[in-house]
Design a protein around this motif. Structure first.
Motif, PDB file in Angstrom:
ATOM      1  N   GLU A 126       0.837  -1.183   0.000  1.00  0.00           N
ATOM      2  CA  GLU A 126       0.000   0.000   0.000  1.00  0.00           C
ATOM      3  C   GLU A 126       0.877   1.239   0.000  1.00  0.00           C
ATOM      4  N   GLY A 127       1.056   1.799  -1.151  1.00  0.00           N
ATOM      5  CA  GLY A 127       1.792   3.040  -1.268  1.00  0.00           C
ATOM      6  C   GLY A 127       0.845   4.169  -1.626  1.00  0.00           C
ATOM      7  N   GLU A 128       1.446   5.310  -1.984  1.00  0.00           N
ATOM      8  CA  GLU A 128       0.614   6.449  -2.362  1.00  0.00           C
ATOM      9  C   GLU A 128      -0.163   6.152  -3.631  1.00  0.00           C
ATOM     10  N   ASP A 129       0.423   5.347  -4.537  1.00  0.00           N
ATOM     11  CA  ASP A 129      -0.223   5.015  -5.795  1.00  0.00           C
ATOM     12  C   ASP A 129      -0.733   3.578  -5.756  1.00  0.00           C
ATOM     13  N   SER A 130      -1.664   3.324  -4.875  1.00  0.00           N
ATOM     14  CA  SER A 130      -2.243   1.987  -4.781  1.00  0.00           C
ATOM     15  C   SER A 130      -3.757   2.079  -4.919  1.00  0.00           C
ATOM     16  N   TRP A 131      -4.347   0.973  -5.387  1.00  0.00           N
ATOM     17  CA  TRP A 131      -5.774   0.946  -5.658  1.00  0.00           C
ATOM     18  C   TRP A 131      -6.364  -0.356  -5.141  1.00  0.00           C
ATOM     19  N   TRP A 132      -7.673  -0.322  -4.973  1.00  0.00           N
ATOM     20  CA  TRP A 132      -8.398  -1.534  -4.615  1.00  0.00           C
ATOM     21  C   TRP A 132      -8.680  -2.332  -5.887  1.00  0.00           C
ATOM     22  N   VAL A 133      -8.452  -3.639  -5.804  1.00  0.00           N
ATOM     23  CA  VAL A 133      -8.786  -4.529  -6.910  1.00  0.00           C
ATOM     24  C   VAL A 133      -9.724  -5.609  -6.383  1.00  0.00           C
ATOM     25  N   LEU A 134     -10.534  -6.129  -7.277  1.00  0.00           N
ATOM     26  CA  LEU A 134     -11.430  -7.239  -6.962  1.00  0.00           C
ATOM     27  C   LEU A 134     -10.830  -8.515  -7.543  1.00  0.00           C
ATOM     28  N   ARG A 135     -10.659  -9.504  -6.682  1.00  0.00           N
ATOM     29  CA  ARG A 135     -10.217 -10.828  -7.121  1.00  0.00           C
ATOM     30  C   ARG A 135     -11.373 -11.808  -6.936  1.00  0.00           C
ATOM     31  N   VAL A 136     -11.566 -12.649  -7.916  1.00  0.00           N
ATOM     32  CA  VAL A 136     -12.522 -13.748  -7.792  1.00  0.00           C
ATOM     33  C   VAL A 136     -11.822 -15.000  -8.297  1.00  0.00           C
ATOM     34  N   SER A 137     -11.643 -15.954  -7.392  1.00  0.00           N
ATOM     35  CA  SER A 137     -10.905 -17.167  -7.719  1.00  0.00           C
ATOM     36  C   SER A 137      -9.550 -16.769  -8.298  1.00  0.00           C
ATOM     37  N   SER A 138      -9.064 -17.523  -9.288  1.00  0.00           N
ATOM     38  CA  SER A 138      -7.824 -17.164  -9.981  1.00  0.00           C
ATOM     39  C   SER A 138      -8.125 -16.599 -11.364  1.00  0.00           C
ATOM     40  N   LYS A 139      -9.420 -16.394 -11.654  1.00  0.00           N
ATOM     41  CA  LYS A 139      -9.832 -16.019 -13.009  1.00  0.00           C
ATOM     42  C   LYS A 139     -10.024 -14.524 -13.197  1.00  0.00           C
ATOM     43  N   ILE A 140     -10.296 -13.807 -12.117  1.00  0.00           N
ATOM     44  CA  ILE A 140     -10.631 -12.388 -12.244  1.00  0.00           C
ATOM     45  C   ILE A 140      -9.764 -11.581 -11.299  1.00  0.00           C
ATOM     46  N   ARG A 141      -9.137 -10.581 -11.838  1.00  0.00           N
ATOM     47  CA  ARG A 141      -8.389  -9.626 -11.028  1.00  0.00           C
ATOM     48  C   ARG A 141      -8.489  -8.298 -11.753  1.00  0.00           C
ATOM     49  N   VAL A 142      -9.232  -7.364 -11.205  1.00  0.00           N
ATOM     50  CA  VAL A 142      -9.543  -6.144 -11.928  1.00  0.00           C
ATOM     51  C   VAL A 142      -9.694  -4.977 -10.964  1.00  0.00           C
ATOM     52  N   LYS A 143      -9.268  -3.806 -11.399  1.00  0.00           N
ATOM     53  CA  LYS A 143      -9.388  -2.607 -10.579  1.00  0.00           C
ATOM     54  C   LYS A 143     -10.862  -2.263 -10.357  1.00  0.00           C
ATOM     55  N   VAL A 144     -11.210  -1.876  -9.148  1.00  0.00           N
ATOM     56  CA  VAL A 144     -12.580  -1.469  -8.839  1.00  0.00           C
ATOM     57  C   VAL A 144     -12.817  -0.083  -9.447  1.00  0.00           C
ATOM     58  N   SER A 145     -13.697  -0.017 -10.440  1.00  0.00           N
ATOM     59  CA  SER A 145     -13.983   1.241 -11.123  1.00  0.00           C
ATOM     60  C   SER A 145     -15.329   1.148 -11.818  1.00  0.00           C
ATOM     61  N   GLY A 146     -15.760   2.262 -12.390  1.00  0.00           N
ATOM     62  CA  GLY A 146     -17.014   2.275 -13.121  1.00  0.00           C
ATOM     63  C   GLY A 146     -16.986   1.417 -14.364  1.00  0.00           C
ATOM     64  N   GLU A 147     -15.787   1.123 -14.869  1.00  0.00           N
ATOM     65  CA  GLU A 147     -15.673   0.314 -16.073  1.00  0.00           C
ATOM     66  C   GLU A 147     -16.129  -1.129 -15.850  1.00  0.00           C
ATOM     67  N   LEU A 148     -16.235  -1.539 -14.599  1.00  0.00           N
ATOM     68  CA  LEU A 148     -16.786  -2.868 -14.312  1.00  0.00           C
ATOM     69  C   LEU A 148     -18.274  -2.950 -14.656  1.00  0.00           C
ATOM     70  N   GLN A 149     -18.940  -1.780 -14.709  1.00  0.00           N
ATOM     71  CA  GLN A 149     -20.384  -1.734 -15.013  1.00  0.00           C
ATOM     72  C   GLN A 149     -21.172  -2.653 -14.085  1.00  0.00           C
ATOM     73  N   LEU A 150     -20.817  -2.660 -12.806  1.00  0.00           N
ATOM     74  CA  LEU A 150     -21.459  -3.555 -11.846  1.00  0.00           C
ATOM     75  C   LEU A 150     -22.955  -3.272 -11.749  1.00  0.00           C
ATOM     76  N   LYS A 151     -23.739  -4.317 -11.864  1.00  0.00           N
ATOM     77  CA  LYS A 151     -25.194  -4.213 -11.718  1.00  0.00           C
ATOM     78  C   LYS A 151     -25.644  -5.165 -10.625  1.00  0.00           C
ATOM     79  N   THR A 152     -26.460  -4.658  -9.699  1.00  0.00           N
ATOM     80  CA  THR A 152     -26.887  -5.460  -8.552  1.00  0.00           C
ATOM     81  C   THR A 152     -28.305  -5.970  -8.726  1.00  0.00           C
ATOM     82  N   PHE A 153     -28.554  -7.162  -8.189  1.00  0.00           N
ATOM     83  CA  PHE A 153     -29.894  -7.770  -8.155  1.00  0.00           C
ATOM     84  C   PHE A 153     -30.123  -8.253  -6.723  1.00  0.00           C
ATOM     85  N   ALA A 154     -30.608  -7.369  -5.873  1.00  0.00           N
ATOM     86  CA  ALA A 154     -30.749  -7.710  -4.460  1.00  0.00           C
ATOM     87  C   ALA A 154     -31.692  -8.885  -4.247  1.00  0.00           C
TER      88      ALA A 154
END
Length: 642
Positions: A126-154
């Motif tokens: 964790e430095g000054e230039d660090s970001w949160w990423v989402l990992r799912v299993s070993s298949k997904i590793r991506v920066k948390v951002s609007g480009e994920l286009q996350l849609k929720t279905f509660a």
């Protein structure tokens, strides 16, 4: 070519077999996505529908004891079931199970580019230039951002998102689902603004008057409801696009090539601005159609010799003087929008009659955009003024001299100079990007930091209202004729803002003519579903979102249209404003509308715009929609299905 409805992506395959050969399927998926014939088959009637929903499949599996209400590994933290969508928009499209039980995590890292799924502990620094990423299993590793286009279905305990494919995660209980959504929102806030997601920092980012933007559930939505009531009572409002109505293609014809922009007229003609010149087309009740007239960019006909500031195809065309003249603005540096001046084209003669320079106090300056004084200004035969915008400038230009006299264009030695009649140069970095005007000439300006500022007709020095950004630059902005709604475009979403408020005397006003105080409604978002966002392509950025075109008091815009790659996306304006609309149910955060229609073209779309309301025929609730690609222009009318 008709229009397809938005895909909710709710279908899933009947089989729950684990998805193993991912690379092979992804290759097939890309082939399917690139098939133009398959794409043209895309419509709400033709798209494949598997008979079972995710919940139906789970019920069957549970009955067969193949699925359990708790994870198969009780010690697995953050357990989820992972699905992948394959097949694109082909008839074979379906959801498949990628992993029956896996886990996710949010990690902070300074390395985003490595997506091989390595769990190198040294990476997680964790430095000054660090970001949160989402990992799912070993298949997904991506920066948390609007480009994920996350849609929720509660209601389904499910989220969909884009990460080199379209994925869905199903949670095993409500608590896990809510924990994920809350953590995702916190990480998104920190990645976007650089602050930890605390109450104090949200006030710091949004301001205390706009805290409802951070807490939509606590926002006052009564203004939206009041506005909706007034719309329904308005005699000028008409029925918007309904389920039993569709877009029908009326005209499609080849252009002279290289279309760069549309200049729609409200009178007899419209214009296609291209690489070599301007193609004149005729306005009809069902769209625009070619007249066979083409005006070449012949700078030799211009007064005062060659151009000193135009080096490329015009990127902006502005109609003036009852649509008999056109202002053409070209960037002087390729890849940047700024211009040192513009050409004035006499449409009737087809000649450039003047080359104007932008100048203030004897010094040449630049402009990045120009627009009309108000929504209907291009219809004024005597109009001589227009508005200009640069990174830190907002002004009004006059083609007359300082005494209000028409300038002698023929005898101007160095070319005529536009007269700066009103405006302001801001000392600090406002980073203006785009602007638009209302029916009375009030101005809305979008900025690089996502802020949207409202200026009254009386002053360009200080904004009456400044809406905070949501983290993405505003690349285009539009406003309704009455100034009550603003539509901002970002790369990954559209933002719809209501400017109405009730002042201390109980009177309804807009943010253009009064300070809104703290009774400000939360905005609404317009987005593509993760699947449609992925199908739109790598460069799936929203561009040029606009309201339908109204130039008369008492009339109400009925639709919104935006361009995303080869998609032209249309929303029902009244439906978006309806807070009880089914699209908003079971959502988390700001209300996001996914109910739209898509028109798919063979090539990237240059622009999509509705014609003037006067061209709406009696059996249609809206004027025709014009869609231009570099080589073709098409017109669509809204008609009832038989």
């Amino acid at each position: 070519m008709g229009a397809s409805n938005s895909r909710e992506g709710l279908e899933i395959s009947d089989s729950d077999e684990e998805y193993e050969d991912q690379s092979e399927e992804e290759e097939n998926y890309e082939d399917a996505e690139g098939d133009g014939d398959e794409k043209r088959e895309r419509s709400s009637e033709r798209r494949s529908r598997t008979p079972s929903s995710i919940d139906d499949v789970e019920a069957k599996l549970k009955a067969l004891k193949l699925k359990y209400s708790t994870p198969q590994n009780p010690n697995l933290k953050n357990a989820v079931k992972l699905y992948l969508h394959i097949g694109g928009n082909t008839p074979k499209a379906k959801w498949v199970t990628s992993e029956k039980c896996t886990s996710y995590s949010f990690d902070k890292t300074s390395r985003i580019g490595d997506e091989d799924g390595n769990d190198d502990e040294e990476e997680e620094e964790e430095g000054e230039d660090s970001w949160w990423v989402l990992r799912v299993s070993s298949k997904i590793r991506v920066k948390v951002s609007g480009e994920l286009q996350l849609k929720t279905f509660a209601d389904q305990r499910r989220v969909d998102f884009v990460a080199r494919g379209v994925w869905a995660m199903k949670f095993f209980n409500d608590e896990d689902y809510k924990a994920f959504v809350a953590k995702f929102q916190d990480c998104l806030f920190e990645n976007t603004y650089g602050y930890e997601s605390t109450e104090a920092n949200k006030v710091k980012v949004y301001g205390k008057d706009f805290i409802g933007w951070a807490k939509p559930d606590a926002a006052d939505d009564s203004i939206w409801e009041d506005a909706e009531d007034s719309l329904l009572k308005s005699p000028g409002s008409a029925t918007p696009l309904r389920a039993n109505q569709d877009l029908r293609e009326e005209f499609e014809e080849a252009a002279n090539g290289g279309i760069q922009s549309l200049a729609l007229g409200a009178l007899d003609n419209s214009f296609l601005v291209g690489d070599a010149g301007i193609q004149v087309v005729k306005n009809f009740a069902h769209g625009i159609h070619g007249k066979g007239v083409f005006v070449n960019f012949d700078h030799g006909n211009s007064r005062g010799g060659g151009s000193s500031f135009v080096h490329s195809t015009p990127k902006k065309a502005l109609l003036m003087k009852a649509e008999t003249n056109m202002l053409l603005m070209s960037p002087f540096t390729e890849g940047k929008p700024h211009s040192k001046g513009l050409h004035q084209l006499d449409i009737e003669t087809g000649k450039v009659v003047s080359e104007w320079k932008f100048e203030k106090d004897g010094t040449d300056i630049t402009m990045r955009d120009i627009t009309n004084d108000n929504k209907g200004a291009q219809l004024d035969p005597s109009g001589s003024t227009f508005l200009g915008l640069d990174d830190n400038r907002l002004c009004r230009w006059d083609m007359r001299d300082r005494n209000g006299m028409v300038q002698d264009l023929a005898n101007a030695s160095d070319g005529p100079v536009l007269n700066w009649t009103q405006g302001h140069q801001f000392s600090r970095g406002t980073n203006f990007q785009c602007f638009a005007t209302t029916g009375d000439g009030s101005i809305v300006v979008g900025s690089l930091d996502g802020k949207i500022r409202l200026y009254s007709i009386n002053s360009m020095r200080q904004a009456k209202t400044a809406f905070p950004g949501l983290g993405s630059p505003i690349t285009h902005v539009d406003v309704t004729f009455d100034g009550k709604w603003i539509l901002g475009t970002t790369d990954t979403y559209l933002i719809l803002i209501c400017t109405l408020f009730i002042d201390k005397d109980g009177k309804a006003k807009t943010g253009f003519n009064g300070r809104m105080g703290n009774r400000i409604a939360a905005p609404r978002m317009l987005k593509l579903t993760p699947l449609d966002s992925h199908l739109a392509g790598v460069n799936n950025k929203f561009r040029n979102a606009q309201f339908s075109w109204v130039t008369e008091n008492g009339k109400q815009e009925r639709h919104l249209v935006a361009t995303v790659g080869k998609f032209s996306v249309i929303w029902n304006f009244q439906q978006v404003k309806n807070g009880s609309h089914e699209c908003y149910r079971n959502q988390e955060g700001l209300k996001s509308c996914y109910c739209y229609k898509i028109v798919l073209k063979d090539d990237s779309i240059v622009d999509s715009r509705f014609m003037h309301e006067k061209f709406a025929v009696t059996d249609s609730p809206e004027a025709p929609l014009v869609i231009a690609t570099p080589m073709k222009v098409s017109s669509f009318s809204i008609s009832s299905r038989r």
